[in-house]
Design an enzyme around this catalytic site. Sequence first.
Site, PDB file in Angstrom:
ATOM      1  N   PHE A  25       0.863  -1.190   0.000  1.00 52.39           N
ATOM      2  CA  PHE A  25       0.000   0.000   0.000  1.00 52.39           C
ATOM      3  C   PHE A  25       0.889   1.226   0.000  1.00 52.39           C
ATOM      4  O   PHE A  25       1.681   1.420   0.914  1.00 52.39           O
ATOM      5  CB  PHE A  25      -0.939   0.059   1.210  1.00 52.39           C
ATOM      6  CG  PHE A  25      -1.901   1.220   1.106  1.00 52.39           C
ATOM      7  CD1 PHE A  25      -3.059   1.125   0.339  1.00 52.39           C
ATOM      8  CD2 PHE A  25      -1.634   2.424   1.746  1.00 52.39           C
ATOM      9  CE1 PHE A  25      -3.924   2.208   0.207  1.00 52.39           C
ATOM     10  CE2 PHE A  25      -2.504   3.514   1.618  1.00 52.39           C
ATOM     11  CZ  PHE A  25      -3.653   3.412   0.856  1.00 52.39           C
ATOM     12  N   ASP A 110       9.277   2.833   1.337  1.00 57.17           N
ATOM     13  CA  ASP A 110       8.099   3.609   1.703  1.00 57.17           C
ATOM     14  C   ASP A 110       7.973   3.527   3.220  1.00 57.17           C
ATOM     15  O   ASP A 110       7.548   2.510   3.768  1.00 57.17           O
ATOM     16  CB  ASP A 110       6.855   3.029   1.006  1.00 57.17           C
ATOM     17  CG  ASP A 110       5.603   3.833   1.331  1.00 57.17           C
ATOM     18  OD1 ASP A 110       5.607   4.566   2.345  1.00 57.17           O
ATOM     19  OD2 ASP A 110       4.614   3.716   0.595  1.00 57.17           O
ATOM     20  N   LYS A 139       2.781  11.162   7.219  1.00 50.48           N
ATOM     21  CA  LYS A 139       2.114  10.985   8.513  1.00 50.48           C
ATOM     22  C   LYS A 139       2.792  11.702   9.685  1.00 50.48           C
ATOM     23  O   LYS A 139       2.459  12.855   9.973  1.00 50.48           O
ATOM     24  CB  LYS A 139       1.946   9.495   8.813  1.00 50.48           C
ATOM     25  CG  LYS A 139       1.090   8.756   7.759  1.00 50.48           C
ATOM     26  CD  LYS A 139       0.638   7.425   8.272  1.00 50.48           C
ATOM     27  CE  LYS A 139       0.066   6.530   7.185  1.00 50.48           C
ATOM     28  NZ  LYS A 139      -1.191   7.003   6.606  1.00 50.48           N
TER      29      LYS A 139
END
Length: 286
Positions: A25, A110, A139
Site C-alpha cells: 500500500f 516507503d 504521517k
Amino acid sequence: MRKWAYKVKGIPENQAEIIVCSNNFSGRTISLISFSTEEQYQDGFGPLTTGFKVIPFGDAQALEQAITSNTAAFLVEPIQGEGGIIVPPHGFLKQAEQICRDHNVLLVFDEIQTGLGRTGKMFAYQYEDVQPDGITVGKALSGGFYPISAFISTEEVMGVFQPGDHGSTFGGNPLAAAIGIAALDVIIEEKLPEKALKLGEYFIEKLQSIKSTYIKEVRGKGLLIGMELYPEAGGARRFCKALAKEGLLAKETRDNVIRFAPPLVISQDEIDWALEKIERVLTTTG
Ligand SMILES: Cc1ncc(COP(=O)(O)O)c(C=O)c1O
C-alpha cells in the site's frame, strides 16, 4: 526517479520499470493504485499506469529474477502497514540492498507509515544495516496536524530535477515545512523512537498474553502492532467498533487484523488502561 532512470541509467525513454511487492500500500493516486494487488483500490479507476512488476513480499530471489535492464527501482515498505503489519524475514532488506546495488537499481523504502519513530527506530529499515537510495515519509512528519510528506534521496537522484520539472499548487508550503521541522525536533528531543521501542515491547508482550480463542497472532515492531484474528472471529472491524465504544481507537487492516498504532507520546499507564479494555473486548464479545 524517471529522469534518473533515463539520464543516469540509460534506460530507453518511457521503458522504465519499478518492482513492487504484493500486498503493498503506497497510496490512492492513479499510479500507486495501479500496482496495488487489492482489487477494491483499482475498481472503477482505470485505465491504470503501466510499468510495474509485482513480486511476493520478502522474497529476495524473486526480486533478483524480476530485474531486467529496464528496472529503475525497487519500492518496498520495510513493514507492510495496511497489508496487516507484515514483518518480512530478517535479512530481506539487506539482500534486497545487495541485489539492487549489483544491478544498479534504486532501492526506495516507503516509510510513510513506519518512519519517524513508529517502529522503535527512526526508520524501520534500520533494523537491518541498509542504506536506501530513497525514502518516502509522511504521517508523523506532520505532527499529526498538517498535510506534509516528503521524498528523501541522494544528490545524484534529486539532482536530475530541474526548475519546472515538478510542481504543485501547495507544494513547498512554508507553514507545512515549519511544522515538519518542529515535528522532527519533537521526535528527536523527546526520544520518541526509543520510547516506542520500549513501550512497544511491553505492549506486544501483554497483548500476546491475552487468552482469547479469537487471537491467531500478535506481531509488530515498536508501536506498530497487529493482532491477527482467526477468520472465524468474524472480522477485525467488529472488534474495532467494540473498542471504540470503550474509548479506544484501533483501525483494522485487511479483514482480520486489528492494528494498534497509538500516539508515540503514550505512557505505560495509558497502555495498561488500553490493555484492560482490549482484553475485555477480546474475551467477552460473542
Ligand atoms: C506505507 C504507506 N505509504 C503511503 C501511504 C499514503 O500516504 P498518503 O495518504 O499521504 O498519500 C500510506 C497511507 O496509509 C501508507 O501506509
